[in-house]
Scaffold this motif. Structure first.
Motif, short mmCIF file in Angstrom:
data_model
loop_
_atom_site.label_atom_id
_atom_site.label_comp_id
_atom_site.label_asym_id
_atom_site.label_seq_id
_atom_site.Cartn_x
_atom_site.Cartn_y
_atom_site.Cartn_z
N ASP A 120 0.81 -1.23 0.00
CA ASP A 120 0.00 0.00 0.00
C ASP A 120 0.83 1.27 0.00
O ASP A 120 0.31 2.36 -0.24
N TYR A 121 2.15 1.16 0.27
CA TYR A 121 2.96 2.39 0.24
C TYR A 121 3.26 2.86 -1.18
O TYR A 121 3.78 3.96 -1.38
N VAL A 122 2.91 2.06 -2.18
CA VAL A 122 3.02 2.48 -3.58
C VAL A 122 1.63 2.90 -4.05
O VAL A 122 0.67 2.14 -3.91
N LEU A 123 1.52 4.12 -4.56
CA LEU A 123 0.23 4.68 -4.97
C LEU A 123 0.08 4.62 -6.49
O LEU A 123 1.03 4.92 -7.22
N LEU A 124 -1.11 4.27 -6.92
CA LEU A 124 -1.38 4.21 -8.36
C LEU A 124 -1.25 5.58 -9.00
O LEU A 124 -0.87 5.72 -10.15
N GLY A 125 -1.56 6.60 -8.22
CA GLY A 125 -1.58 7.96 -8.78
C GLY A 125 -0.23 8.63 -8.87
O GLY A 125 -0.13 9.76 -9.36
N TYR A 126 0.82 8.00 -8.36
CA TYR A 126 2.14 8.64 -8.43
C TYR A 126 3.06 7.85 -9.36
O TYR A 126 3.19 6.63 -9.23
N GLY A 127 3.72 8.56 -10.27
CA GLY A 127 4.58 7.89 -11.24
C GLY A 127 3.76 6.94 -12.09
O GLY A 127 2.71 7.31 -12.63
N THR A 128 4.19 5.69 -12.18
CA THR A 128 3.48 4.69 -12.98
C THR A 128 2.70 3.71 -12.12
O THR A 128 2.12 2.76 -12.63
N GLY A 129 2.71 3.92 -10.79
CA GLY A 129 2.03 2.98 -9.90
C GLY A 129 2.84 1.73 -9.66
O GLY A 129 2.33 0.73 -9.14
N ALA A 130 4.12 1.78 -10.04
CA ALA A 130 5.02 0.64 -9.84
C ALA A 130 6.40 1.17 -9.53
O ALA A 130 6.79 2.24 -10.01
N ILE A 131 7.15 0.41 -8.69
CA ILE A 131 8.52 0.82 -8.38
C ILE A 131 9.46 -0.37 -8.49
O ILE A 131 9.05 -1.53 -8.32
N MET A 132 10.71 -0.07 -8.82
CA MET A 132 11.76 -1.07 -8.58
C MET A 132 12.26 -0.79 -7.17
O MET A 132 12.49 0.36 -6.79
N ALA A 133 12.41 -1.86 -6.38
CA ALA A 133 12.80 -1.67 -4.99
C ALA A 133 14.29 -1.93 -4.84
O ALA A 133 14.79 -2.99 -5.22
N VAL A 134 15.00 -0.90 -4.31
CA VAL A 134 16.44 -0.99 -4.09
C VAL A 134 16.66 -0.85 -2.58
O VAL A 134 16.93 0.24 -2.08
N PRO A 135 16.49 -1.95 -1.83
CA PRO A 135 16.47 -1.83 -0.36
C PRO A 135 17.77 -1.31 0.24
O PRO A 135 17.74 -0.72 1.32
N ALA A 136 18.90 -1.50 -0.43
CA ALA A 136 20.15 -1.01 0.16
C ALA A 136 20.21 0.51 0.19
O ALA A 136 20.97 1.08 0.98
N HIS A 137 19.40 1.16 -0.66
CA HIS A 137 19.53 2.63 -0.80
C HIS A 137 18.18 3.36 -0.80
O HIS A 137 18.04 4.41 -1.42
N ASP A 138 17.20 2.78 -0.11
CA ASP A 138 15.90 3.45 0.06
C ASP A 138 15.32 3.00 1.39
O ASP A 138 15.24 1.79 1.66
#
Length: 842
Positions: A357-375
């Motif tokens: 739920d922390y990824v919102l459809l209304g922001y960007g493309t509604g999808a993220i690549m997750a880079v846990p070492a640097h986010d």
């Protein structure tokens, strides 16, 4: 004994008298160019309040703070020779009146009319110098006709990317104009409140419930009207630069728009692909999983049979949360694995796809690549669900690499290994573009404006539907007025209340009317323009009136706009957007609506808490005025502290200001034996002494400078010093009182007007020019010298700043107190520090 003696001065008689005179003579009416009494030789000054929503509760003492500040400026600018536009009106559409209609059956128009009447009488009682001739009400068909007309201009426009300006839709050469219209229809996820029967903005939802009523809110897709504000995102950021706004407000606007430079990258899933936006393409090698918004359309296509029940349950839970709740940094991360995998385009690695739920459809493309070492959020998520964490940026120095989000050097990234972050970003982006795997992109956090509401009490859209397509009504059919209804309750089906008006909906045999209404924001997006020409029935504002009142050498038209910080983002953003569309289409002469913006601070209750009914700490201005008078109320609102600061109310503070105004009254008036007020015999045509002349010119300079900088509290302090300087005088020179009353007038207009009349001074005080000051009289010609004996202060004396050391020494030794203290002692030496002190060493 007359009744006026019960008060420190007869404000209860003075104030209604002058308010009636101002009304009757229309003292504050500002004629437009071409109208009777218009003076083209004067410069213009447009000072505007954020107009209020007239609630049933009426004003509390926090509301008039900004109004008092703008009124002081308006009165001051008139005396400085400006044509001043200072209007007031009512932002009167809204949910509270509709909710009351649902409970009582009373038409919202009746409720609104009663509330407006109450607000207006309260404002008039405070003595504001509004041009009531220009009063507007957003619920008046003569007003919202033009709100609907402006919507049609937006609907019939598109933003040409070549010119970066709005143009009529007829200039678009594509096949489907609806794809580029600035007003369009889309199915979007909304905050739906079944009980209220309407869509709510994110900020109207608190903890999953409606701000009004506390009813449950769910997320659901609905057909909505949208305004393409994102097309103006770049201009909305760039054109803030020329405005005189607080830096904090500019930052809020920039952050809300949220411009990000980066890259769009495609991740493959079998024969499909997911496009993501990232500001750090240099971290692609560190992407160990992907996250989609739970509502993303791709979820249904990729979820495995085994994972479907968990995905479905998670989506249902997410639908009950607002966007603000979902993105709260402090909350525990939740999510569900879809069972599907994507291919990382830089290393062909299979990575799992989750929903969270922390990824919102209304922001960007509604999808993220997750880079846990640097986010930070990705790292929390990865640790909770035991997902891989791979470092790809080496931080400078000894910083901990896992969780580092800044710039460093790329590692574990074959294409860009060893490159600094900025250089790595450029190289990897170019590599992606060459292979058709991604491209440079600019993204905005800003979303298009959801512009429809499922309510009754709002502006109907000038739109009809025929054969599944929408089209605009002709301008000659405006205004479209809401039909009368017996029942204002929500339909419960998602259809708006207007859907109940079957005859009204049926526009023709084939066409039906749009049943959504516009949000309350609509009327407040352009009201400042209507104030320029509020009675024009041919145009929303005449070219001549708009060019005059919105004119000047800066990008914004309104010279001073004052209101609360609660409107620091959305209202200002929406109004700027509408204005820019009108500017592009040639309807207005300036690219920005508001040149200078000031936000007044909140006035707290006497308990230092925000005023509210539940706390029982609301102070009604009517009660304060009844006890102390409108002038005391006005002056105290400004004396509490700097305009922009939050401060608590204090009735003892009001008493102090009331005593000051009573001293002003008694400086020039006295009671006779019958208990009646008459001009004091001390008031005479006499010359000013040098100290009196000095304090008059110092006060004039201070009050002038402080009004210009909106430092009203210190201006009042200086006027108190002035009054104290004359309180002990045997005679009160009229030549000092005359300019002082003009200085006092913007702050205490009733008292100063009455004393002007009692002194039989020429003309009306409101017509007087602002007094000037002479710097020569501000120069210090004397200085206080401290007299010490063996380092201890024993006396003080005044000396000319031209006095020599010998003259200062002799004057000090001649002081009676010093002679007494040194009569039987030997003076070893006398140290003189010119303009400061004399130290006698024994």
């Amino acid at each position: 004994m007359s009744s006026e003696c019960r008060k420190p001065y007869p404000f209860d008689q003075i104030e209604p008298k002058w308010q009636a005179i101002w009304d009757e003579r229309q003292i504050f009416h500002a004629p437009n160019p071409g109208e009777k009494n218009f003076d083209a030789a004067k410069p213009k000054f447009y000072v505007l309040d954020m107009f209020p929503y007239p609630s049933g509760a009426g004003l509390h003492v926090g509301h008039p703070e900004g109004y008092t500040a703008t009124d002081i400026i308006a009165r001051y600018k008139r005396m400085r020779g400006f044509n001043v536009l200072h209007p007031m009106g009512w932002d009167a559409f809204g949910l509270p009146a509709e909710q009351y209609a649902i409970k009582s059956g009373q038409h919202p128009a009746v409720t609104t009319r009663e509330n407006v009447s109450k607000f207006k009488s309260q404002l008039k009682r405070i003595g504001f110098s509004y041009d009531w001739h220009r009063e507007i009400n957003t619920t008046d068909p003569r007003y919202f006709k033009w709100t609907q007309w402006i919507f049609l201009q937006i609907y019939n426009s598109w933003l040409n990317p070549k010119t970066n300006k709005a143009e009529p839709i007829k200039t678009y050469r594509g096949k489907n104009p609806d794809e580029v219209r600035l007003a369009y229809v889309a199915d979007v996820l909304v905050n739906w409140c079944p009980e209220l029967g309407t869509v709510l903005a994110n900020e109207e939802v608190v903890d999953g419930k409606s701000e009004v009523g506390g009813f449950p809110v769910v997320r659901r897709p609905m057909r909505q009207w949208m305004l393409r504000i994102t097309a103006y995102a770049e201009r909305l950021i760039d054109e803030l630069e020329g405005l005189d706004w607080p830096q904090g407000i500019k930052l809020l606007q920039r952050n809300w728009i949220g411009r990000s430079e980066g890259a769009e990258v495609d991740f493959k899933i079998d024969d499909k692909k997911i496009r993501i936006f990232t500001t750090r393409p240099d971290t692609l090698y560190g992407a160990t999983y992907m996250v989609l918004a739970p509502e993303h359309s791709l979820v249904d296509l990729i979820v495995t049979e085994e994972q479907w029940p968990a995905v479905r349950d998670y989506r249902e839970k997410t639908a009950r949360k607002s966007d603000l709740e979902r993105t709260e940094l402090a909350k525990e991360k939740t999510g569900v694995f879809t069972g599907a995998y994507a291919i990382n385009p830089v290393n062909d690695e299979k990575i799992p796809i989750w929903i969270a739920d922390y990824v919102l459809l209304g922001y960007g493309t509604g999808a993220i690549m997750a880079v846990p070492a640097h986010d930070e959020r990705d790292l929390e998520f990865a640790r909770k669900f035991n997902l891989p964490i791979r470092q790809v940026v080496q931080p400078p120095g000894d910083e901990e690499p896992i969780g580092f989000v800044g710039d460093g050097v790329a590692i574990n990234s074959p294409i860009i290994d060893g490159l600094p972050s900025r250089e790595a970003i450029r190289k990897i982006t170019a590599w992606l573009e060459e292979r058709g795997l991604g491209k440079r992109a600019i993204n905005y956090k800003l979303r298009d404006w959801l512009f429809s509401r499922q309510r009754y009490w709002g502006e109907p859209f000038p739109i009809v539907w025929e054969d599944g397509k929408h089209r605009a009504l002709d301008e000659s059919e405006l205004p479209v007025v809401p039909p009368p209804l017996e029942d204002y309750k929500p339909t419960g089906t998602g259809e708006p209340p207007l859907a109940k008006a079957k005859d009204w909906i049926r526009y023709s045999k084939k066409a039906v009317r749009e049943t959504n209404v516009m949000p309350q924001w609509a009327g407040s997006c352009w009201y400042y323009l209507r104030f320029c020409d509020s009675h024009n029935d041919k145009r929303f504002v005449s070219e001549k009136a708009e060019k005059y009142w919105m004119g000047g050498g800066k990008p914004g038209g309104v010279d001073l706009y004052v209101g609360g910080t609660e409107h620091a983002v959305l209202h200002l953003l929406y109004a700027r957007f509408w204005h820019k569309v009108l500017f592009d289409l040639g309807y207005v002469s300036k690219p920005e609506p508001f040149q200078r913006l000031v936000n007044q601070g909140i006035i707290l209750g006497e308990d230092n808490q925000k005023m509210s009914k539940s706390r029982g700490n609301i102070v009604n201005p009517d009660d304060v005025i009844e006890q102390y008078g409108a002038d005391a109320f006005r002056c105290y609102e400004m004396f509490m502290g700097p305009l922009e600061q939050m401060k608590p109310w204090s009735m003892r503070g009001v008493e102090g200001i009331a005593r000051f105004l009573a001293r002003v009254w008694r400086l020039m008036m006295s009671e006779n034996q019958a208990g009646q007020w008459e001009l004091s015999p001390a008031v005479q045509e006499v010359d000013l002494t040098n100290p009196q002349r000095k304090i008059l010119h110092a006060t004039t300079k201070k009050v002038t400078d402080d009004i210009e900088s909106l430092s009203f509290n210190t201006a009042i302090s200086q006027m108190m010093i002035f009054v104290n300087a004359f309180t002990t005088a045997q005679t009160i020179p009229i030549s000092a009182m005359q300019p002082f009353l003009v200085l006092l007038n913007p702050f205490a207009p009733h008292l100063s007007s009455e004393l002007w009349e009692k002194l039989k001074l020429p003309g009306q005080i409101t017509e007087q020019p602002w007094p000037g000051f002479d710097e020569r009289f501000l120069v210090e010609d004397e200085v206080e010298i401290v007299i010490q004996m063996n380092g201890k202060v024993r006396d003080r004396m005044k000396m000319s700043i031209q006095a020599s050391e010998e003259e200062i020494k002799n004057a000090a030794l001649a002081l009676p107190k010093i002679q007494e203290l040194t009569s039987d002692k030997q003076i070893r030496r006398v140290v003189v520090i010119p303009k400061k002190l004399v130290n006698i060493v024994l």
